[in-house]
Design a protein around this motif. Structure first.
Motif, mmCIF file in Angstrom:
data_model
loop_
_atom_site.group_PDB
_atom_site.id
_atom_site.type_symbol
_atom_site.label_atom_id
_atom_site.label_comp_id
_atom_site.label_asym_id
_atom_site.label_seq_id
_atom_site.Cartn_x
_atom_site.Cartn_y
_atom_site.Cartn_z
ATOM 1 N N ALA A 27 0.817 -1.219 0.000
ATOM 2 C CA ALA A 27 0.000 0.000 0.000
ATOM 3 C C ALA A 27 0.848 1.265 0.000
ATOM 4 O O ALA A 27 0.366 2.332 -0.395
ATOM 5 C CB ALA A 27 -0.935 -0.006 1.205
ATOM 6 N N HIS A 28 2.105 1.168 0.443
ATOM 7 C CA HIS A 28 2.954 2.354 0.551
ATOM 8 C C HIS A 28 3.986 2.440 -0.569
ATOM 9 O O HIS A 28 4.958 3.191 -0.457
ATOM 10 C CB HIS A 28 3.677 2.366 1.904
ATOM 11 C CG HIS A 28 2.780 2.732 3.051
ATOM 12 N ND1 HIS A 28 1.930 1.819 3.644
ATOM 13 C CD2 HIS A 28 2.589 3.913 3.710
ATOM 14 C CE1 HIS A 28 1.268 2.407 4.622
ATOM 15 N NE2 HIS A 28 1.637 3.684 4.674
ATOM 16 N N ALA A 29 3.811 1.684 -1.638
ATOM 17 C CA ALA A 29 4.721 1.810 -2.781
ATOM 18 C C ALA A 29 4.549 3.172 -3.432
ATOM 19 O O ALA A 29 3.439 3.554 -3.820
ATOM 20 C CB ALA A 29 4.446 0.696 -3.785
ATOM 21 N N TRP A 87 -3.141 -1.316 -5.966
ATOM 22 C CA TRP A 87 -1.734 -1.373 -5.549
ATOM 23 C C TRP A 87 -0.808 -1.793 -6.688
ATOM 24 O O TRP A 87 0.397 -1.563 -6.625
ATOM 25 C CB TRP A 87 -1.566 -2.375 -4.401
ATOM 26 C CG TRP A 87 -2.284 -2.002 -3.144
ATOM 27 C CD1 TRP A 87 -2.835 -0.797 -2.841
ATOM 28 C CD2 TRP A 87 -2.530 -2.856 -2.026
ATOM 29 N NE1 TRP A 87 -3.408 -0.818 -1.603
ATOM 30 C CE2 TRP A 87 -3.233 -2.086 -1.068
ATOM 31 C CE3 TRP A 87 -2.247 -4.183 -1.720
ATOM 32 C CZ2 TRP A 87 -3.644 -2.602 0.153
ATOM 33 C CZ3 TRP A 87 -2.641 -4.701 -0.502
ATOM 34 C CH2 TRP A 87 -3.341 -3.915 0.427
ATOM 35 N N ARG A 88 -1.349 -2.439 -7.698
ATOM 36 C CA ARG A 88 -0.511 -3.109 -8.692
ATOM 37 C C ARG A 88 0.348 -2.130 -9.499
ATOM 38 O O ARG A 88 1.558 -2.322 -9.646
ATOM 39 C CB ARG A 88 -1.399 -3.934 -9.622
ATOM 40 C CG ARG A 88 -0.628 -4.854 -10.560
ATOM 41 C CD ARG A 88 -1.570 -5.748 -11.351
ATOM 42 N NE ARG A 88 -0.825 -6.603 -12.262
ATOM 43 C CZ ARG A 88 -0.341 -7.799 -11.948
ATOM 44 N NH1 ARG A 88 -0.519 -8.271 -10.717
ATOM 45 N NH2 ARG A 88 0.325 -8.521 -12.837
ATOM 46 N N LEU A 89 -0.256 -1.069 -10.012
ATOM 47 C CA LEU A 89 0.501 -0.126 -10.832
ATOM 48 C C LEU A 89 1.559 0.627 -10.019
ATOM 49 O O LEU A 89 2.705 0.754 -10.476
ATOM 50 C CB LEU A 89 -0.452 0.852 -11.520
ATOM 51 C CG LEU A 89 0.213 1.852 -12.477
ATOM 52 C CD1 LEU A 89 0.980 1.115 -13.568
ATOM 53 C CD2 LEU A 89 -0.834 2.794 -13.081
ATOM 54 N N PRO A 90 1.256 1.152 -8.824
ATOM 55 C CA PRO A 90 2.326 1.800 -8.046
ATOM 56 C C PRO A 90 3.486 0.856 -7.725
ATOM 57 O O PRO A 90 4.652 1.279 -7.741
ATOM 58 C CB PRO A 90 1.607 2.266 -6.779
ATOM 59 C CG PRO A 90 0.185 2.406 -7.176
ATOM 60 C CD PRO A 90 -0.066 1.330 -8.185
ATOM 61 N N VAL A 91 3.172 -0.405 -7.426
ATOM 62 C CA VAL A 91 4.249 -1.362 -7.145
ATOM 63 C C VAL A 91 5.118 -1.561 -8.384
ATOM 64 O O VAL A 91 6.357 -1.552 -8.313
ATOM 65 C CB VAL A 91 3.656 -2.703 -6.661
ATOM 66 C CG1 VAL A 91 4.730 -3.793 -6.650
ATOM 67 C CG2 VAL A 91 3.058 -2.556 -5.275
ATOM 68 N N SER A 97 11.289 2.072 -11.413
ATOM 69 C CA SER A 97 12.071 3.280 -11.116
ATOM 70 C C SER A 97 13.381 2.940 -10.414
ATOM 71 O O SER A 97 14.412 3.577 -10.661
ATOM 72 C CB SER A 97 11.243 4.234 -10.256
ATOM 73 O OG SER A 97 10.994 3.673 -8.973
ATOM 74 N N VAL A 98 13.354 1.928 -9.551
ATOM 75 C CA VAL A 98 14.593 1.520 -8.873
ATOM 76 C C VAL A 98 15.586 0.971 -9.886
ATOM 77 O O VAL A 98 16.783 1.300 -9.867
ATOM 78 C CB VAL A 98 14.285 0.481 -7.776
ATOM 79 C CG1 VAL A 98 15.579 -0.101 -7.222
ATOM 80 C CG2 VAL A 98 13.475 1.106 -6.656
ATOM 81 N N VAL A 99 15.099 0.138 -10.809
ATOM 82 C CA VAL A 99 15.988 -0.427 -11.823
ATOM 83 C C VAL A 99 16.524 0.666 -12.738
ATOM 84 O O VAL A 99 17.709 0.682 -13.103
ATOM 85 C CB VAL A 99 15.246 -1.510 -12.630
ATOM 86 C CG1 VAL A 99 16.117 -2.014 -13.776
ATOM 87 C CG2 VAL A 99 14.839 -2.665 -11.731
ATOM 88 N N ASP A 178 3.468 1.273 -20.927
ATOM 89 C CA ASP A 178 3.130 2.108 -22.081
ATOM 90 C C ASP A 178 2.323 3.327 -21.655
ATOM 91 O O ASP A 178 2.530 4.439 -22.158
ATOM 92 C CB ASP A 178 2.345 1.288 -23.103
ATOM 93 C CG ASP A 178 3.180 0.155 -23.685
ATOM 94 O OD1 ASP A 178 4.416 0.322 -23.753
ATOM 95 O OD2 ASP A 178 2.606 -0.895 -24.046
ATOM 96 N N GLU A 179 1.412 3.128 -20.724
ATOM 97 C CA GLU A 179 0.591 4.241 -20.255
ATOM 98 C C GLU A 179 1.424 5.259 -19.492
ATOM 99 O O GLU A 179 1.182 6.464 -19.567
ATOM 100 C CB GLU A 179 -0.529 3.716 -19.365
ATOM 101 C CG GLU A 179 -1.460 2.729 -20.071
ATOM 102 C CD GLU A 179 -2.481 2.144 -19.114
ATOM 103 O OE1 GLU A 179 -2.465 2.562 -17.936
ATOM 104 O OE2 GLU A 179 -3.273 1.279 -19.535
ATOM 105 N N ALA A 180 2.409 4.768 -18.742
ATOM 106 C CA ALA A 180 3.226 5.686 -17.941
ATOM 107 C C ALA A 180 4.309 6.374 -18.762
ATOM 108 O O ALA A 180 4.975 7.286 -18.277
ATOM 109 C CB ALA A 180 3.876 4.920 -16.779
#
Length: 702
Positions: A27-29, A87-91, A97-99, A178-180
């Motif tokens: 939830a906090h991603a 939660w799926r898209l933020p995760v 982003s980390v990679v 693709d959306e992001a």
């Protein structure tokens, strides 16, 4: 306050396995959070995946839960995201982003690579790494992997990732890319190329260094594969630009791949040439370290090339990358292990002395009747010299000098007698095993073939037979001659060589029921250590070319002539190792017991040949009635244990060190044991005496 400290201590201990709940983490991603926060979030998520404890009502692969718990937890994580689509898209975006913002080059190039050859410096570095982990603020995937996978078994479950689970994780990672608008978030292909360039530069730098280049057979540096490797890498990258964009491999690109791989193989062969040169001309720990590091980099380069060339569906590329990640995690853990450092450093140290000892040990193995009787004669001569050693030791002990002074004189007595044996070509039985073990270890390289197995078995039997001959020759002379000296002194001078009280105390001290076996094993350690000094001296002499320095020294040539300088160099080459080894052994046998006794750590030398001479002298002093005393026979049994332990322990230590000096294919240990037992049971006498080879029957001429 005390209760507060106890409470904090309990919380600290509990924090090892404590962690956040999965729903809280998901939830906090936050993909917009600072990199340090996202790294910490990913570390906590990895900690939850590897956390101990069972999960219920989770779909599992067949037999999977019994093997790897993280696989089950990953499936549960995916189920949680399916139940909570928000939660799926933020995760997914947080993971991407980390990679995207992290540097993978250090992970690909430097992970698991040895840094420095010094044991203590590397030990301090690894202890610091264990006590002070890297902060999560770095843009370094190597540091992030260290924090995410602290356990040594993480590489196993990563490598065993089921294909369906891996496919689901890949789908999560690409969720909404693709959306992001972040379709180019994965720079892994570019990082692979940069990492390969970096490894090629490091390999070429070592291969073209003076220490390595001077030990290769290429007449010019431009002919070395290390020189050509960099250009081949540039050509490979240029030819593979279209391939990197997704085009099928062209014929020119395939040719460049073959050229590059051929050069990598040539570099590996060149590294083996360096080893061959070192084995022949002396081993340098620093050069061995550089070559070992180069070989590790070559293997890593091959692994990265394989991952870069992997094509096909997205899942195929991901599977190859996961296997690479598992290898990197395993290498990262090994690079932080103090035990791995100790094993590597011990191997480098072993290689420095073992090869030279192996050459010396070849001369101490009697393989036929002629060599057997020669060894027997040498052992008889060694036993005769030991008679003088025994009585000189009694004379020094009778002076009742200070402990250290007595130890020094005893060491000088041993050293002089050992040197006399050497220059007279005599031998002392228990000195041989530590020198012959490396020669035996060489035979293990080929035990996977029938001929190699037969050669190894024959060498072991010849070694045992040689030791039996040496011990028998020593004891067959030292016992009667020590007895004869005592009787001669008693008959001629009417006195004993030692007081009866000393003789009785000597027999009591050799009892097998006492501490004699322990002292015998400790004496064997000193015998083994002297062989290390001998091997080191021989290696040092060869490595620094001292023979050539002496042979071509202009002043020596002026004094001794050209032939005289050459003879001096050859004499030094032959005698430097045994002289230093004998001096070291002699003074260790004298001084080590004295020093340990001064620190209230009693230790006495228990050497089979010296002790046999002492028992013979005691029998001569106490007379025939002592034959009915059980103390005598307990002492005789103690001497038997000395023979076994002096030979067995020193051989075991030297053999183990020889095995660790280089990677050896040991084959099937059970097969080796069976082959040895078959050869012994076929004719047990081969352990004591060389049998005549079967003669072919004479055939009448037609």
């Amino acid at each position: 306050m005390f209760n507060s400290l106890i409470s904090y201590w309990r919380k600290w201990r509990a924090s090892r396995h404590a962690g956040h709940q999965l729903d809280e983490l998901l939830a906090h991603a936050d993909p917009a959070a600072p990199l340090a926060v996202r790294n910490q979030w990913l570390i906590e998520l990895a900690h939850w995946v590897q956390k101990r404890g069972a999960l219920v009502n989770v779909a599992r692969g067949a037999g999977e839960a019994a093997r790897y718990r993280p696989h089950t937890r990953l499936r549960y994580l995916l189920q949680m995201l399916e139940r909570n689509p928000a939660w799926r898209l933020p995760v997914a975006r947080t993971l991407r982003s980390v990679v995207a913002e992290s540097d993978a080059i250090s992970l690909l190039c430097d992970t698991g690579m040895p840094v420095r050859p010094g044991f203590w410096g590397a030990l301090v570095e690894r202890i610091e790494t264990a006590l002070i982990p890297p902060p999560p603020t770095r843009r370094d995937l190597s540091a992030l992997c260290t924090l995410m996978f602290p356990d040594g078994d993480a590489a196993d479950w990563i490598a065993a990732m089921p294909p369906d689970l891996l496919a689901d994780l890949i789908a999560l990672l690409h969720e909404g890319e693709d959306e992001a608008g972040d379709a180019d978030w994965n720079p892994f292909g570019e990082d692979l190329l940069v990492a390969m360039h970096h490894l090629v530069d490091q390999i070429a730098s070592t291969g073209l260094s003076q220490a390595v280049r001077s030990r290769l057979t290429y007449p010019r540096a431009t002919e070395s594969p290390f020189y050509q490797l960099g250009r081949a890498m540039q050509s490979l990258e240029s030819a593979g630009q279209a391939f990197a964009r997704g085009a099928p491999p062209s014929q020119h690109f395939v040719q460049q791949i073959n050229v590059f791989r051929a050069l990598i193989d040539d570099c590996s062969r060149a590294a083996r040439q360096v080893y061959a040169h070192l084995d022949e001309n002396g081993v340098s720990v620093d050069i061995v370290f550089q070559v070992e590091r180069t070989k590790t980099r070559i293997r890593r380069l091959e692994r990265l090339l394989e991952a870069w060339l992997t094509r096909g569906e997205r899942g195929d590329r991901a599977a190859a990358q996961v296997q690479l990640l598992a290898d990197l995690v395993r290498a990262n853990r090994a690079s932080q292990s103090v035990g791995e450092l100790a094993r590597t450093s011990f191997g480098l140290l072993a290689r420095k002395v073992v090869e030279r000892s192996a050459e010396t040990g070849e001369h101490y193995i009697a393989r036929n009747r002629s060599e057997y009787f020669t060894m027997l004669k040498m052992a008889c001569g060694g036993g005769l010299v030991t008679v003088v050693t025994v009585y000189a030791k009694f004379l020094i002990a009778s002076a009742h000098l200070p402990t250290v002074v007595e130890g020094f004189l005893a060491g000088a007595n041993y050293a002089l007698c050992f040197l006399f044996m050497h220059f007279c070509h005599f031998t002392l039985a228990t000195k041989q095993p530590a020198m012959t073990a490396p020669a035996i270890a060489r035979k293990l390289d080929d035990v996977d073939t029938p001929a190699g197995m037969d050669a190894f078995v024959g060498e072991v039997i010849a070694l045992v037979r040689t030791q039996a001959a040496a011990i028998f020759g020593n004891l067959a002379v030292v016992f009667p001659f020590c007895l004869l000296v005592q009787w001669t002194v008693s008959a001629a001078l009417g006195m004993n060589t030692i007081p009866p009280e000393k003789a009785q105390a000597t027999l009591n001290s050799f009892s097998i029921l006492g501490i004699t076996p322990v002292f015998a094993a400790m004496t064997a350690v000193l015998l083994w250590f002297s062989s290390l000094i001998s091997g080191w001296a021989d290696n040092w002499f060869a490595l620094h070319g001292i023979g050539d320095v002496l042979a071509y020294n202009r002043r020596l040539r002026f004094v001794l002539g050209r032939n005289g300088a050459a003879r001096l160099a050859e004499a030094c080459r032959r005698h430097i190792a045994p002289v230093l080894g004998n001096l070291t052994l002699g003074f260790m046998l004298g001084l080590v017991p004295a020093v340990l006794t001064a620190f209230a750590l009693p230790f006495e030398v228990r050497h089979v040949t010296l002790s046999t001479g002492a028992i013979a002298t005691s029998i001569g002093v106490l007379g025939m009635p002592v034959l009915r005393d059980p103390v005598l026979w307990l002492a005789v049994a103690g001497v038997g244990s000395m023979a076994l332990l002096n030979v067995g322990v020193s051989f075991a230590l030297a053999f183990h060190m020889a095995l660790r000096s280089r990677p050896l294919r040991l084959g099937d240990r059970r097969q080796i044991h069976r082959a040895l037992w078959r050869a012994v049971l076929r004719n047990p006498l081969v352990l004591l005496f060389p049998l005549r080879p079967p003669q072919a029957e004479a055939r009448p001429e037609n």
